[in-house]
Design an enzyme around this catalytic site. Sequence first.
Site, mmCIF file in Angstrom:
data_model
loop_
_atom_site.group_PDB
_atom_site.id
_atom_site.type_symbol
_atom_site.label_atom_id
_atom_site.label_comp_id
_atom_site.label_asym_id
_atom_site.label_seq_id
_atom_site.Cartn_x
_atom_site.Cartn_y
_atom_site.Cartn_z
ATOM 1 N N ARG A 29 7.998 3.379 -6.556
ATOM 2 C CA ARG A 29 9.340 3.065 -6.075
ATOM 3 C C ARG A 29 9.647 1.577 -6.269
ATOM 4 O O ARG A 29 8.753 0.741 -6.405
ATOM 5 C CB ARG A 29 9.526 3.425 -4.606
ATOM 6 C CG ARG A 29 8.641 2.645 -3.626
ATOM 7 C CD ARG A 29 9.297 1.415 -3.008
ATOM 8 N NE ARG A 29 8.336 0.590 -2.277
ATOM 9 C CZ ARG A 29 7.720 -0.434 -2.808
ATOM 10 N NH1 ARG A 29 7.906 -0.769 -4.080
ATOM 11 N NH2 ARG A 29 6.856 -1.156 -2.093
ATOM 12 N N GLU A 35 13.398 -5.642 3.082
ATOM 13 C CA GLU A 35 11.951 -5.827 2.852
ATOM 14 C C GLU A 35 11.241 -6.250 4.123
ATOM 15 O O GLU A 35 11.724 -7.130 4.850
ATOM 16 C CB GLU A 35 11.754 -6.874 1.756
ATOM 17 C CG GLU A 35 10.559 -6.627 0.890
ATOM 18 C CD GLU A 35 10.705 -5.345 0.062
ATOM 19 O OE1 GLU A 35 10.148 -4.309 0.466
ATOM 20 O OE2 GLU A 35 11.383 -5.401 -0.985
ATOM 21 N N HIS A 36 10.089 -5.629 4.331
ATOM 22 C CA HIS A 36 9.258 -5.893 5.514
ATOM 23 C C HIS A 36 10.023 -5.615 6.797
ATOM 24 O O HIS A 36 9.820 -6.306 7.800
ATOM 25 C CB HIS A 36 8.717 -7.339 5.497
ATOM 26 C CG HIS A 36 7.503 -7.480 4.626
ATOM 27 N ND1 HIS A 36 6.240 -7.141 5.047
ATOM 28 C CD2 HIS A 36 7.372 -7.901 3.349
ATOM 29 C CE1 HIS A 36 5.374 -7.355 4.063
ATOM 30 N NE2 HIS A 36 6.038 -7.814 3.015
ATOM 31 N N GLY A 122 -1.017 -2.420 -8.587
ATOM 32 C CA GLY A 122 -1.011 -3.769 -8.030
ATOM 33 C C GLY A 122 0.248 -4.542 -8.342
ATOM 34 O O GLY A 122 0.252 -5.773 -8.362
ATOM 35 N N GLY A 124 3.267 -4.004 -6.731
ATOM 36 C CA GLY A 124 4.261 -3.884 -5.656
ATOM 37 C C GLY A 124 5.219 -2.729 -5.888
ATOM 38 O O GLY A 124 6.326 -2.721 -5.363
ATOM 39 N N SER A 127 2.039 2.235 -6.381
ATOM 40 C CA SER A 127 1.183 3.202 -7.071
ATOM 41 C C SER A 127 0.330 3.953 -6.055
ATOM 42 O O SER A 127 -0.002 5.123 -6.258
ATOM 43 C CB SER A 127 0.312 2.503 -8.109
ATOM 44 O OG SER A 127 -0.463 1.507 -7.502
ATOM 45 N N ASP A 172 7.548 3.588 1.340
ATOM 46 C CA ASP A 172 7.016 3.977 0.031
ATOM 47 C C ASP A 172 6.827 5.496 -0.075
ATOM 48 O O ASP A 172 7.230 6.115 -1.064
ATOM 49 C CB ASP A 172 5.673 3.280 -0.226
ATOM 50 C CG ASP A 172 5.778 1.774 -0.069
ATOM 51 O OD1 ASP A 172 6.923 1.267 0.008
ATOM 52 O OD2 ASP A 172 4.737 1.114 -0.002
ATOM 53 N N TYR A 222 -0.681 -8.650 5.071
ATOM 54 C CA TYR A 222 0.365 -7.693 5.440
ATOM 55 C C TYR A 222 0.251 -7.351 6.933
ATOM 56 O O TYR A 222 1.234 -7.390 7.679
ATOM 57 C CB TYR A 222 0.223 -6.424 4.595
ATOM 58 C CG TYR A 222 1.273 -5.375 4.865
ATOM 59 C CD1 TYR A 222 2.460 -5.328 4.143
ATOM 60 C CD2 TYR A 222 1.090 -4.421 5.865
ATOM 61 C CE1 TYR A 222 3.422 -4.362 4.391
ATOM 62 C CE2 TYR A 222 2.049 -3.449 6.122
ATOM 63 C CZ TYR A 222 3.205 -3.429 5.383
ATOM 64 O OH TYR A 222 4.162 -2.469 5.632
#
Length: 395
Positions: A29, A35-36, A122, A124, A127, A172, A222
């Site tokens: 995606r 974001e966050h 890796g 973002g 995956s 995600d 994170y």
Amino acid sequence: MSPTLTQLVAAASAGLSRNPDVAAAAPGRVNLIGEHIDYCDGFVMPFALDRYIVIAAVRNGSDIANVSSAGLADASISLHQPQEIREPKWANYLRGVIDGFQKIGYEIPGFDAHIASSVPGGAGLSSSAALECATATLLEGLLGVTLPKKQKALLCQHAEHAFAGVPCGIMDQFASTFGEENRLVMIDCQSGEPTLVPFENPALSVIIANTRVHHELSDGAYALRRQHTEQGLALLQKASWRDVCMADVESAWDQLGDPVNRRARHVVSEIARTRAAAEALAVDDFTALGELMYASHVSLRDDFEVSCRELDLMVDIASDIGPQGGVFGARMTGGGFGGSTVTLCETYRAGDIMEIMRTRYGQQTNIVPEIFCSRPSRGAHLIEFDLVSPNQSAR
Ligand code: GLA
């Protein structure tokens, strides 16, 4: 050129000893804005990429899942005992999903599986969620059941929490599960309900630029951000970030202390920006949407501190091209600490814009980025085998 879905199905099938009994696909995606804040009851606006992980499988009559993928160590997963975190590490995403199915009471039949992917790892672009959602869909196919989409996405999120150690939000796995062609998956993370929002103006394109710089999300950065937001909410004595306004943050600024006050400012401003972005999109105001994307990037860079030099550079290059060159806006996308940026631009100039981004980024970093356009695509699904010719699906 990235392989098509049919080519991925063929590649996954070619790793088996006979034609697959079942194959499943799930996309990565990209997030346009928001974001966050998925773990802060906010709104997020991702879409499912036309980049997929495909898993093809044959039943093997045992109680073991043997799973392989080019370039990775083979994994052997015992299906009739509780799942544990083990080597190889990448297979923990599968173990986590298998664990979720076992906990609902399913007995999974043994299978041999092979994985093919066009989702950059890796970068973002989720995956890991794609691997989880493809696994869950494969298990649905093997068991002949269909879980409600929300239950499936939450099961996959559990896999990420418990088996990969990343306390992620719901964005995600929801995007990978609910995605549809020409639709954004706008998620109200307080109610946990996704809404599919049309995104099909052919004049508008989305460029994804993978900086090829990568810092593991599970390294604690994170989780630390998430902790800061939880501390902030507790200090503000509110039940949800949706009940917090900027005046609340400003009046508690010193009490919150640094960096929690800046984290709080990001959360509250990003929720407002995402709401405004939905309104801008509804009236095709791409200039306003682009400005909100730049503002989101600045907030993630300065207040939330999840950007890095390479992401900032890629956004700066896009912003230098500017409206006169066809760029509406750009920002980092995903968890950050490396990974990708998302740029909104005019379709007829996308080729030139990508070329400039590639060249200038390369000149300044000596890194060759991976830059491509993508459109909202279909979420996790089982593959209908009549779509693949026998020649492609057999070894
Ligand atoms: C990662 C997480 C998501 C979300 C983003 C940041 O991708 O998996 O849940 O928090 O970071 O928006």
